[in-house]
Design a protein around this motif. Structure first.
Motif, mmCIF file in Angstrom:
data_model
loop_
_atom_site.group_PDB
_atom_site.id
_atom_site.type_symbol
_atom_site.label_atom_id
_atom_site.label_comp_id
_atom_site.label_asym_id
_atom_site.label_seq_id
_atom_site.Cartn_x
_atom_site.Cartn_y
_atom_site.Cartn_z
ATOM 1 N N GLY A 51 0.689 -1.186 0.403
ATOM 2 C CA GLY A 51 -0.433 -0.214 0.094
ATOM 3 C C GLY A 51 0.187 1.209 -0.112
ATOM 4 O O GLY A 51 0.479 2.055 -0.720
ATOM 5 N N THR A 166 -11.509 0.353 3.630
ATOM 6 C CA THR A 166 -12.117 -1.095 2.983
ATOM 7 C C THR A 166 -13.066 -0.215 1.445
ATOM 8 O O THR A 166 -12.857 -0.791 1.211
ATOM 9 C CB THR A 166 -12.844 -2.584 3.685
ATOM 10 O OG1 THR A 166 -11.693 -3.145 4.182
ATOM 11 C CG2 THR A 166 -12.797 -3.008 2.190
ATOM 12 N N GLU A 169 -10.684 1.693 0.250
ATOM 13 C CA GLU A 169 -9.964 1.831 -1.365
ATOM 14 C C GLU A 169 -10.146 1.705 -2.758
ATOM 15 O O GLU A 169 -10.267 1.088 -3.417
ATOM 16 C CB GLU A 169 -9.125 0.188 -0.816
ATOM 17 C CG GLU A 169 -8.122 -0.172 -1.339
ATOM 18 C CD GLU A 169 -7.835 -1.425 -0.987
ATOM 19 O OE1 GLU A 169 -7.026 -1.909 -1.638
ATOM 20 O OE2 GLU A 169 -8.492 -2.205 0.207
ATOM 21 N N SER A 174 -11.405 6.960 -5.599
ATOM 22 C CA SER A 174 -10.747 7.138 -5.380
ATOM 23 C C SER A 174 -9.308 7.288 -5.884
ATOM 24 O O SER A 174 -10.019 5.779 -7.096
ATOM 25 C CB SER A 174 -10.538 5.414 -3.865
ATOM 26 O OG SER A 174 -10.866 6.599 -3.014
ATOM 27 N N TYR A 177 -6.876 7.989 -2.924
ATOM 28 C CA TYR A 177 -6.962 7.622 -1.953
ATOM 29 C C TYR A 177 -6.769 6.126 -2.118
ATOM 30 O O TYR A 177 -7.800 5.532 -0.454
ATOM 31 C CB TYR A 177 -7.896 8.580 -1.279
ATOM 32 C CG TYR A 177 -8.385 9.776 -0.465
ATOM 33 C CD1 TYR A 177 -7.215 9.408 0.953
ATOM 34 C CD2 TYR A 177 -7.621 10.785 -1.517
ATOM 35 C CE1 TYR A 177 -6.995 11.292 0.991
ATOM 36 C CE2 TYR A 177 -7.026 12.021 -1.012
ATOM 37 C CZ TYR A 177 -6.949 11.886 0.276
ATOM 38 O OH TYR A 177 -6.834 13.155 1.043
ATOM 39 N N ALA A 178 -6.968 5.616 -2.768
ATOM 40 C CA ALA A 178 -7.306 4.202 -3.449
ATOM 41 C C ALA A 178 -5.649 3.332 -2.572
ATOM 42 O O ALA A 178 -6.292 2.359 -1.013
ATOM 43 C CB ALA A 178 -7.044 3.217 -4.238
ATOM 44 N N PRO A 179 -4.725 4.460 -2.320
ATOM 45 C CA PRO A 179 -3.864 3.002 -1.074
ATOM 46 C C PRO A 179 -3.830 3.532 -0.017
ATOM 47 O O PRO A 179 -3.460 3.240 1.066
ATOM 48 C CB PRO A 179 -2.206 3.884 -2.352
ATOM 49 C CG PRO A 179 -3.022 4.696 -3.186
ATOM 50 C CD PRO A 179 -3.987 4.214 -3.589
ATOM 51 N N GLY A 181 -6.445 3.468 1.256
ATOM 52 C CA GLY A 181 -7.572 2.768 2.165
ATOM 53 C C GLY A 181 -6.611 2.013 2.254
ATOM 54 O O GLY A 181 -6.601 0.854 3.695
ATOM 55 N N LYS A 182 -6.287 1.027 1.104
ATOM 56 C CA LYS A 182 -5.522 0.009 1.726
ATOM 57 C C LYS A 182 -4.014 0.319 2.662
ATOM 58 O O LYS A 182 -3.949 -1.011 3.396
ATOM 59 C CB LYS A 182 -4.701 -0.864 0.215
ATOM 60 C CG LYS A 182 -3.670 -2.032 0.852
ATOM 61 C CD LYS A 182 -2.969 -2.459 -0.953
ATOM 62 C CE LYS A 182 -2.610 -3.570 -1.070
ATOM 63 N NZ LYS A 182 -2.505 -4.353 -1.768
ATOM 64 N N ARG A 185 -6.251 0.097 6.002
ATOM 65 C CA ARG A 185 -6.656 -1.823 5.921
ATOM 66 C C ARG A 185 -5.919 -2.084 6.789
ATOM 67 O O ARG A 185 -6.116 -2.813 7.822
ATOM 68 C CB ARG A 185 -7.758 -1.967 5.094
ATOM 69 C CG ARG A 185 -8.191 -3.556 5.300
ATOM 70 C CD ARG A 185 -8.887 -4.339 4.161
ATOM 71 N NE ARG A 185 -7.952 -3.485 2.636
ATOM 72 C CZ ARG A 185 -7.516 -4.405 2.593
ATOM 73 N NH1 ARG A 185 -6.713 -5.460 3.163
ATOM 74 N NH2 ARG A 185 -6.633 -4.542 1.212
#
Length: 199
Positions: A51, A166, A169, A174, A177-179, A181-182, A185
Motif C-alpha cells: 500500500g 475498505t 480503497e 479513489s 486515496y485508494a492506496p 485505504g489499503k 485497512r
C-alpha cells in the motif's frame, strides 16, 4: 517533540508515525508538500508495504489540485461526499450519535481537548488517528500503556475503521486515496492482531 517521544519504543513510534500520516491525509486535502513526501515513501512486500509503495507511485503522478478535487468528491461533495468518515455513521447509520458521546467522555477522562480549529465532530477517522498517535507518543501526558491504548482502540477505532478503509480503497472516486485505504485497512488488521497477542 523529542521530549514527548523519549522512552517510547521504536516500533511504537513507527505506529504513531503511521497514525499521524493517515490523520494528515484524511483531515484535509493534502498540500503539494505532503504529496511530495508521500512520493518518496517506500514499502516492503507485506500488504501494508505494498500500500505504501502504491501510494508513492500515485503521489509521483499527482498534483495538489487533482488530489483536492478527489478529496472533495470523496469526503465533502455537494451536500455530502461519497464517504462519511465518522464512527457514528458507520456504527449507527447517523451522525452525532452514541459513539461520538462515548468518545467525548473518553477524551475527557484522558484530558484530551477538542481542537477549536477543527469543525468536524471528534469521531472523524482523522481525529481518531491523531488521538491514537498522541496516546502512543505521550502527547496528552504520559504515553498510555498497551492495555489503555488497546481499550481506546477497541472502543473507538477497531469497531469500524477497517470497514471505512475498505470502502475508501474501493470507492469509485479513489485514485490517490485508494492506496491510503489499503494502508489503513492493512494497518488496522495489524493493530487488531498485535493488541490481541499482547493482552
Amino acid at each position: 517533540m523529542a521530549d514527548v517521544r523519549e522512552g517510547v519504543a521504536e516500533e511504537d513510534l513507527l505506529r504513531a508515525d503511521l497514525y499521524s500520516m493517515l490523520a494528515n491525509l484524511l483531515a484535509r486535502e493534502p498540500s503539494q508538500d505532503m504529496i511530495d513526501v508521500a512520493s518518496r515513501l517506500s514499502g516492503d512486500e507485506s500488504e501494508l508495504g505494498q500500500g505504501i509503495t502504491a501510494l508513492a507511485a500515485v503521489a509521483k503522478k499527482s498534483t495538489a489540485k487533482a488530489v483536492e478535487r478527489e478529496y472533495n468528491a470523496l469526503f465533502i461533495g455537494l451536500g455530502r461526499g461519497e464517504l462519511l468518515p465518522y464512527a457514528s455513521y458507520y456504527l449507527t447509520g447517523f451522525l452525532n450519535e452514541k459513539p461520538l458521546a462515548r468518545l467525548r467522555g473518553h477524551m475527557s477522562q484522558l484530558g484530551i481537548q477538542r481542537n477549536d480549529d477543527v469543525k468536524e465532530p471528534e469521531d472523524h477517522i482523522a481525529t481518531l488517528c491523531e488521538i491514537m498517535a498522541g496516546l502512543i507518543r505521550g502527547t496528552y501526558g504520559d504515553p498510555l500503556s498497551v492495555e489503555d491504548q488497546h481499550a481506546f482502540f477497541n472502543t473507538h477505532v477497531a469497531t469500524w475503521a477497517g470497514h471505512f478503509f475498505t470502502d475508501l480503497e474501493a470507492a469509485e472516486g479513489s485514485v490517490f486515496y485508494a492506496p491510503v485505504g489499503k494502508i489503513g485497512r492493512a494497518f488496522m488488521e495489524i493493530e487488531i492482531e498485535a493488541f490481541r497477542m499482547e493482552t
